[in-house]
Design a protein around this motif. Structure first.
Motif, PDB file in Angstrom:
ATOM      1  N   ALA A 248      50.903   6.729  28.319  1.00 57.02           N
ATOM      2  CA  ALA A 248      50.445   5.801  29.359  1.00 57.02           C
ATOM      3  C   ALA A 248      51.001   6.166  30.729  1.00 57.02           C
ATOM      4  O   ALA A 248      50.315   6.035  31.748  1.00 57.02           O
ATOM      5  N   MET A 249      52.259   6.635  30.742  1.00 60.09           N
ATOM      6  CA  MET A 249      52.909   6.960  32.007  1.00 60.09           C
ATOM      7  C   MET A 249      52.654   8.399  32.458  1.00 60.09           C
ATOM      8  O   MET A 249      53.082   8.800  33.530  1.00 60.09           O
ATOM      9  N   GLY A 250      51.965   9.166  31.624  1.00 59.17           N
ATOM     10  CA  GLY A 250      51.686  10.553  31.982  1.00 59.17           C
ATOM     11  C   GLY A 250      52.900  11.450  31.896  1.00 59.17           C
ATOM     12  O   GLY A 250      52.989  12.465  32.598  1.00 59.17           O
ATOM     13  N   TRP A 251      53.859  11.096  31.056  1.00 63.76           N
ATOM     14  CA  TRP A 251      55.077  11.889  30.899  1.00 63.76           C
ATOM     15  C   TRP A 251      54.914  12.901  29.780  1.00 63.76           C
ATOM     16  O   TRP A 251      54.351  12.603  28.729  1.00 63.76           O
ATOM     17  N   SER A 252      55.450  14.064  29.981  1.00 59.05           N
ATOM     18  CA  SER A 252      55.404  15.103  28.957  1.00 59.05           C
ATOM     19  C   SER A 252      56.288  14.722  27.775  1.00 59.05           C
ATOM     20  O   SER A 252      57.371  14.145  27.934  1.00 59.05           O
ATOM     21  N   ALA A 253      55.847  15.061  26.586  1.00 58.71           N
ATOM     22  CA  ALA A 253      56.638  14.789  25.380  1.00 58.71           C
ATOM     23  C   ALA A 253      57.955  15.559  25.380  1.00 58.71           C
ATOM     24  O   ALA A 253      58.873  15.217  24.632  1.00 58.71           O
ATOM     25  N   THR A 254      58.060  16.574  26.227  1.00 51.70           N
ATOM     26  CA  THR A 254      59.288  17.372  26.263  1.00 51.70           C
ATOM     27  C   THR A 254      60.487  16.572  26.753  1.00 51.70           C
ATOM     28  O   THR A 254      61.632  16.971  26.530  1.00 51.70           O
ATOM     29  N   ILE A 255      60.249  15.437  27.402  1.00 49.08           N
ATOM     30  CA  ILE A 255      61.376  14.648  27.887  1.00 49.08           C
ATOM     31  C   ILE A 255      62.182  14.061  26.728  1.00 49.08           C
ATOM     32  O   ILE A 255      63.323  13.628  26.915  1.00 49.08           O
ATOM     33  N   SER A 256      61.609  14.056  25.538  1.00 50.64           N
ATOM     34  CA  SER A 256      62.325  13.526  24.376  1.00 50.64           C
ATOM     35  C   SER A 256      63.545  14.363  24.024  1.00 50.64           C
ATOM     36  O   SER A 256      64.408  13.915  23.272  1.00 50.64           O
ATOM     37  N   SER A 257      63.601  15.568  24.559  1.00 47.73           N
ATOM     38  CA  SER A 257      64.761  16.424  24.286  1.00 47.73           C
ATOM     39  C   SER A 257      65.890  16.185  25.283  1.00 47.73           C
ATOM     40  O   SER A 257      66.977  16.741  25.144  1.00 47.73           O
ATOM     41  N   SER A 258      65.660  15.335  26.260  1.00 47.29           N
ATOM     42  CA  SER A 258      66.695  15.061  27.268  1.00 47.29           C
ATOM     43  C   SER A 258      67.645  13.971  26.794  1.00 47.29           C
ATOM     44  O   SER A 258      67.450  13.360  25.745  1.00 47.29           O
ATOM     45  N   ASP A 259      68.675  13.701  27.575  1.00 44.85           N
ATOM     46  CA  ASP A 259      69.685  12.707  27.235  1.00 44.85           C
ATOM     47  C   ASP A 259      69.032  11.342  27.000  1.00 44.85           C
ATOM     48  O   ASP A 259      68.176  10.905  27.767  1.00 44.85           O
ATOM     49  N   ILE A 260      69.449  10.666  25.936  1.00 46.78           N
ATOM     50  CA  ILE A 260      68.831   9.408  25.547  1.00 46.78           C
ATOM     51  C   ILE A 260      68.988   8.332  26.619  1.00 46.78           C
ATOM     52  O   ILE A 260      68.072   7.556  26.888  1.00 46.78           O
ATOM     53  N   ASP A 261      70.145   8.297  27.279  1.00 48.35           N
ATOM     54  CA  ASP A 261      70.363   7.304  28.327  1.00 48.35           C
ATOM     55  C   ASP A 261      69.492   7.600  29.546  1.00 48.35           C
ATOM     56  O   ASP A 261      69.024   6.676  30.221  1.00 48.35           O
TER      57      ASP A 261
END
Length: 262
Positions: free
Chosen positions: A175-188
């Motif tokens: 919905a926000m147009g964010w790449s799924a790759t952000i899931s590998s970044s820091d959880i916080d």
């Protein structure tokens, strides 16, 4: 032509009618009749786990079909219940187990655990809902995600609840147009990204939830069209893309205890 928005609107315009249609399907009706006529005879956890037809129906009702085989795991969930904050189900980041142990609360109610509304008609309603979403997913995975998000939205009070649920994460990222790759970044960092862009209190408002889901559906159709190498004007208007994302829930086991202040 992709039509997630049209299908979502059709199903949710009269949810009662949509649910009734699913409930009346022969297989669903037969399994529900069996469940409601036999669940009251279950007095112990062993009785419950020993009747595969009852047990598998209940597991599907709470979205746990893929864990039906794990009887030792589910026995621990049911044995410890939910009253103690340190109970097994309460320590799991996936709230479906807590919901299941609450509905079939042998730890607190003993032989009367299967007499409650949650264990009987409540579970049957959950089963019909799950079946409707599953049927939708057989035709359009985006529609299944949209229906699931609509059902869960009002319970979302923290970004970590979203991040602990693969389906919710996918809806929000898409919905926000964010790449799924952000899931590998820091959880916080991911949690902050969500609260910076989304007012989670909006999910208590059905009208705003519908608007958010419609945005997701438009993005979903646009990215699916893009993957089919066809041109879709929604890409110009909305922008961004998303892919299916998986998040290791084992890494998020302790998220229930995290408090996040906006």
């Amino acid at each position: 032509m992709l039509s997630t928005i049209a299908d979502y609107t059709r199903l949710t315009k009269d949810m009662g009618k949509s649910m009734t249609q699913v409930a009346q399907e022969p297989d669903v009706s037969r399994d529900t009749d069996y469940f409601l006529s036999h669940i009251g005879n279950v007095k112990t956890i062993d009785d419950f786990l020993g009747d595969y037809r009852l047990y598998s129906y209940a597991m599907k009702a709470y979205g746990l079909s893929d864990m039906t085989y794990a009887k030792a795991f589910m026995r621990k969930v049911l044995t410890e219940g939910v009253t103690d904050k340190d109970a097994f189900a309460n320590k799991l980041s996936d709230t479906r187990y807590r919901d299941f142990a609450t509905a079939f609360n042998f730890a607190a109610n003993g032989a009367n655990a299967t007499q409650t509304t949650a264990a009987t008609t409540g579970t049957a309603t959950q089963y019909v809902t799950q079946t409707m979403e599953q049927n939708a997913g057989d035709q359009n995975e985006g529609l299944r995600l949209a229906l699931y998000f609509t059902r869960k939205a009002s319970s979302i009070t923290s970004p970590y609840q979203i991040l602990a649920d693969k389906a919710l994460t996918q809806v929000v990222q898409t919905a926000m147009g964010w790449s799924a790759t952000i899931s590998s970044s820091d959880i916080d960092a991911q949690a902050k990204m969500i609260t910076d862009k989304i007012d989670l209190t909006d999910f208590q408002d059905p009208t705003k939830v519908t608007k958010f889901v419609q945005r997701f559906a438009a993005m979903w159709d646009a990215t699916q069209a893009q993957s089919d190498t066809s041109t879709n004007p929604a890409l110009v208007l909305i922008g961004g893309a998303s892919a299916s994302v998986g998040l290791d829930t084992d890494m998020l086991t302790t998220l229930q205890n995290i408090r996040f202040n906006r």
